[in-house]
Scaffold this motif. Sequence first.
Motif, short mmCIF file in Angstrom:
data_model
loop_
_atom_site.label_atom_id
_atom_site.label_comp_id
_atom_site.label_asym_id
_atom_site.label_seq_id
_atom_site.Cartn_x
_atom_site.Cartn_y
_atom_site.Cartn_z
N THR B 109 0.86 -1.18 0.00
CA THR B 109 0.00 0.00 0.00
C THR B 109 0.90 1.24 0.00
O THR B 109 2.09 1.14 0.32
CB THR B 109 -0.91 0.06 1.25
OG1 THR B 109 -0.08 0.05 2.41
CG2 THR B 109 -1.86 -1.11 1.32
N VAL B 130 -3.60 -4.72 5.70
CA VAL B 130 -3.65 -4.09 4.37
C VAL B 130 -5.02 -3.48 4.15
O VAL B 130 -5.16 -2.34 3.72
CB VAL B 130 -3.34 -5.12 3.27
CG1 VAL B 130 -3.62 -4.53 1.88
CG2 VAL B 130 -1.90 -5.59 3.36
N THR B 134 -6.01 0.47 3.77
CA THR B 134 -6.73 0.91 2.57
C THR B 134 -8.00 1.66 2.95
O THR B 134 -8.34 2.69 2.35
CB THR B 134 -7.08 -0.32 1.70
OG1 THR B 134 -5.88 -1.02 1.40
CG2 THR B 134 -7.74 0.10 0.41
N TRP B 138 -5.18 4.76 2.30
CA TRP B 138 -3.96 4.39 1.59
C TRP B 138 -4.33 3.81 0.23
O TRP B 138 -5.39 3.22 0.06
CB TRP B 138 -3.17 3.35 2.40
CG TRP B 138 -2.55 3.89 3.65
CD1 TRP B 138 -3.14 4.67 4.59
CD2 TRP B 138 -1.21 3.67 4.08
NE1 TRP B 138 -2.25 4.95 5.59
CE2 TRP B 138 -1.06 4.35 5.30
CE3 TRP B 138 -0.12 2.97 3.56
CZ2 TRP B 138 0.14 4.36 6.01
CZ3 TRP B 138 1.06 2.96 4.27
CH2 TRP B 138 1.19 3.66 5.47
N THR B 139 -3.43 3.97 -0.71
CA THR B 139 -3.69 3.43 -2.04
C THR B 139 -3.33 1.95 -2.05
O THR B 139 -2.24 1.56 -1.63
CB THR B 139 -2.85 4.17 -3.10
OG1 THR B 139 -3.14 5.56 -3.00
CG2 THR B 139 -3.18 3.67 -4.50
N TYR B 140 -4.26 1.17 -2.53
CA TYR B 140 -4.08 -0.27 -2.56
C TYR B 140 -3.34 -0.69 -3.83
O TYR B 140 -3.75 -0.35 -4.94
CB TYR B 140 -5.46 -0.93 -2.53
CG TYR B 140 -5.44 -2.43 -2.66
CD1 TYR B 140 -5.00 -3.23 -1.62
CD2 TYR B 140 -5.88 -3.04 -3.82
CE1 TYR B 140 -5.00 -4.61 -1.74
CE2 TYR B 140 -5.88 -4.41 -3.94
CZ TYR B 140 -5.44 -5.19 -2.90
OH TYR B 140 -5.43 -6.55 -3.03
N ARG B 197 -7.44 2.33 -5.42
CA ARG B 197 -6.39 1.43 -5.84
C ARG B 197 -5.63 2.07 -6.99
O ARG B 197 -6.09 3.03 -7.61
CB ARG B 197 -6.98 0.10 -6.29
CG ARG B 197 -7.88 0.25 -7.51
CD ARG B 197 -8.39 -1.09 -8.01
NE ARG B 197 -9.13 -0.91 -9.24
CZ ARG B 197 -10.40 -1.22 -9.39
NH1 ARG B 197 -11.10 -1.72 -8.39
NH2 ARG B 197 -11.01 -1.04 -10.55
#
Lengths: 96, 285
Positions: B109, B130, B134, B138-140, B197
């Motif tokens: 991430t 994770v 996310t 947070w960007t997955y 994402r």
Amino acid sequence: MAFDKGTELMDRLPLISERMAYQEFDGEIVLFDKKGKKTFKLNRVASLIFFFCDGSHSASEILKELIRVFPKDNPSVLSADLRQTLEHFEKEGIVR
Amino acid sequence: MAPPDRRYYFRVSDFVGEVITDDEGFLADVRRLYYEQAEPTLNPHVSFRISVDRSLNLNKIHTIKGIRGLELTLITAFYPSLLPALDHHTNRVLIKTLQPYCLIQGGFTAFQGKGLLLVGGPETGRPLLVRALTERGWTYYGDGMVILNMPGREAFHFPKSIALQRPANPLTRFREGEKTFRDPERTSAFYVLPDNRAQTWREVHPVHSIAFTSRQDGDGPELKAVSRADALLRLMENAYDQGDDDGLRFAYLAGLVRETDCFRVNIKGLKKTTDLIIGRIAASI
């Protein structure tokens, strides 16, 4: 017999096997066995022993170096450590 | 021969897959998981060809043909839902074929330009972490398997969302009305891909930190320093054997731990654990 085997071990000139790749981090060695696909981490004493396994130092000479580097440690303990480490190295194919 | 609308071309990293099937539900699943469509006229070299015909009987043997003559077989009776099987076998093909890359069991991430590689098996709580990160914005990039782009310090977006699955007794919800032989306790799962994402399978992000996940008894979550030697050992333990390892991956991972912030995270409560991680990452920005 164990004594004889140990004596023989101490007379050898161990050499790191070509199948081993290694990386050193602050005195600690991580080994990768390219053939056996196994990874090992050595402690500081074993890492020092590993560095002397260059085919030109006998185990007895390595012991002298260990005693020099670790003057406060009991030589008989270092000797036992060395023997145990070299036996482990041989068993795992780390040295030849 | 399936009509054109029963064919679908998708992209996974550098590879193009082709699905031919008479099973509309399966095709819809594939479209959802492998959402990046490939244009067949621009990608004449199909890496995977998956042919599934479910119309005759449940025990029909299906095949997935991979590149380099690799052929994988699916037996429907063992896979009431083919999607996890496709996912699993596609991963197997990728592991064998992605030779210039390094594949790690973990998740990835990113937060404000800082990439975090989470390493550890699912039993360590990594997938939950994770997902929690996310959900906090947070960007997955992926979970289950992380593809590192050697010799760079980058992770590919590879959303094989094993970790983001929801428990799915629920095959009936997943595939409405489908009969299954499967033990409900061992059913497959939903694949949940978060909106935040990476946008394409080829998107990469630099790795700045590596967290080794663990679950131990204790009063609360904690982040602990890990020596670089231990970090390399753990990374090697979690690296997939790609069959031809001549030490390149070992040297690459050694370089990675030398240049990144490595720590161990003991997961205890997702909110508190993610707070700690966010604080550590924020301090490095």
